[in-house]
Design a protein around this motif. Structure first.
Motif, short mmCIF file in Angstrom:
data_model
loop_
_atom_site.label_atom_id
_atom_site.label_comp_id
_atom_site.label_asym_id
_atom_site.label_seq_id
_atom_site.Cartn_x
_atom_site.Cartn_y
_atom_site.Cartn_z
N LEU A 13 46.28 51.58 18.96
CA LEU A 13 45.93 52.98 19.20
C LEU A 13 47.18 53.84 19.36
CD1 LEU A 13 42.93 52.51 21.66
CD2 LEU A 13 42.84 53.11 19.23
N ALA A 14 48.20 53.29 20.01
CA ALA A 14 49.45 54.04 20.16
C ALA A 14 50.12 54.28 18.81
CB ALA A 14 50.39 53.30 21.10
N SER A 15 50.04 53.29 17.93
CA SER A 15 50.69 53.41 16.61
C SER A 15 49.96 54.38 15.70
CB SER A 15 50.79 52.04 15.95
OG SER A 15 49.50 51.55 15.60
N PHE A 39 42.47 60.31 20.23
CA PHE A 39 41.35 59.38 20.28
C PHE A 39 40.66 59.47 21.64
CE2 PHE A 39 44.99 56.88 21.74
CZ PHE A 39 44.50 56.28 22.90
N VAL A 40 39.40 59.06 21.66
CA VAL A 40 38.59 59.00 22.87
C VAL A 40 38.01 57.60 22.97
CG1 VAL A 40 36.55 59.87 24.10
CG2 VAL A 40 38.02 61.45 22.80
N ILE A 41 38.17 56.95 24.11
CA ILE A 41 37.59 55.63 24.34
C ILE A 41 36.21 55.81 24.98
CG2 ILE A 41 37.82 53.41 25.53
CD1 ILE A 41 40.86 53.86 25.48
N GLU A 42 35.17 55.46 24.27
CA GLU A 42 33.82 55.56 24.82
C GLU A 42 33.45 54.31 25.62
OE1 GLU A 42 31.09 56.58 21.72
OE2 GLU A 42 31.85 58.63 21.55
N ARG A 99 53.85 51.86 31.32
CA ARG A 99 54.96 50.94 31.09
C ARG A 99 55.98 51.55 30.13
NH1 ARG A 99 52.00 46.99 30.36
NH2 ARG A 99 52.04 46.72 28.09
N LEU A 100 55.49 52.17 29.07
CA LEU A 100 56.42 52.78 28.10
C LEU A 100 57.16 53.96 28.73
CD1 LEU A 100 54.21 52.76 24.85
CD2 LEU A 100 56.11 51.26 25.43
#
Length: 287
Positions: free
Chosen positions: A254-256, A261-264, A279-280
């Motif tokens: 997802l980061a790449s 985006f939305v996580i349902e 962490r990043l």
């Protein structure tokens, strides 16, 4: 000349294959050009690394060795130099491989449109015998698959060939259906199979942008709140449903993406994405 009674037959380009008394084949010297010899040996190397071999894993190495032994010395030296210098960016896959007899029996059933009886073991260890109308054999992700109609349930199914212990042709015939080809059927089957985690996302982007990171073999994709007449090549919200046994690989994907985006669902994935972001951020702030 080879003696009669050994099953001699003429192959393409005048090459005569002779079946030996113990089941092997003897070939007179093959006239291969440098490019042809290179293609054969690199094909064997690539197949071994990709996992596209049969249970006779040593057969790949022995075939390579036999070909190299009969090559003219000047070609053999050049090929040896290439194979010694050749490096791969990925590690060779470790896959369970299918039985050669099963593979060839099912391939023959596909060609002649004959039903085939298979003894299959699913990932839960349950064994069953099924009658399959096989549409095709597909190599994907280092594994072999067969897709076709399961006669018992009357629906299309996809089976890993390494989980089939035995296959035998049955009398009769069947008609192959129209529609998607075997490769697309396998990808659709893998994407819709039952996995431990059911994930639903909404991603804003194009189909091509999303498929570059979440191919058809790992995720279903459909439009979300699409507008009639909207340009399908334009960026828009798309519903994406990956299937996953584990969730830890999804946050980096997802980061790449570089797309909103939305996580349902599930909440566990949302927590993992937040942990990765924290962490990043901590790494980026280090002097």
């Amino acid at each position: 000349m080879y003696g009669a009674g050994l099953g001699a037959s003429w192959g393409p380009h005048g090459v005569r294959a002779v079946r030996g008394r113990y089941g092997g084949y003897r070939l007179p010297p093959l006239m291969l050009s440098d490019d042809e010899a290179l293609a054969v040996l690199l094909g064997l190397v690539a197949g071994r690394r990709a996992g596209l071999t049969t249970t006779e894993r040593a057969a790949n190495e022995t075939a390579s060795a036999k070909i190299q032994r009969v090559l003219p010395k000047h070609i053999a030296r050049r090929l040896d130099a290439l194979l010694e210098a050749l490096a791969f960016t990925d590690q060779p896959g470790e896959f369970d491989t299918p039985d050669a007899g099963v593979l060839l029996t099912i391939a023959d059933a596909v060609r002649h449109r004959r039903p085939v009886s298979v003894r299959h073991t699913d990932r839960g260890g349950r064994r069953s015998e099924r009658t399959l109308h096989a549409y095709g054999i597909v190599a994907h992700g280092g594994r072999w698959y067969v897709t076709g109609k399961d006669a018992q349930v009357g629906e299309d199914r996809t089976f890993r060939l390494d989980r089939i212990a035995d296959a035998r042709a049955l009398p009769g015939s069947f008609e192959a259906p129209v529609g998607p080809g075997p490769a697309q059927r396998v990808l659709s089957g893998l994407a819709t199979a039952e996995y431990r985690h059911q994930v639903t996302l909404r991603i804003h982007g194009t189909v091509e942008q999303i498929r570059a990171h979440l191919p058809a073999g790992v995720a279903c994709l459909e439009e979300h709140d699409s507008v009639a007449g909207e340009d399908r090549a334009a960026e828009r919200w798309l519903r994406v449903e990956p299937r996953a046994e584990r969730l830890d690989w999804l946050p980096p994907v997802l980061a790449s993406l570089g797309r909103p985006f939305v996580i349902e669902r599930p909440d566990e994935l949302r927590d993992l994405v937040i942990e990765l972001a924290d962490r990043l951020t901590s790494y980026a702030r280090r002097a």
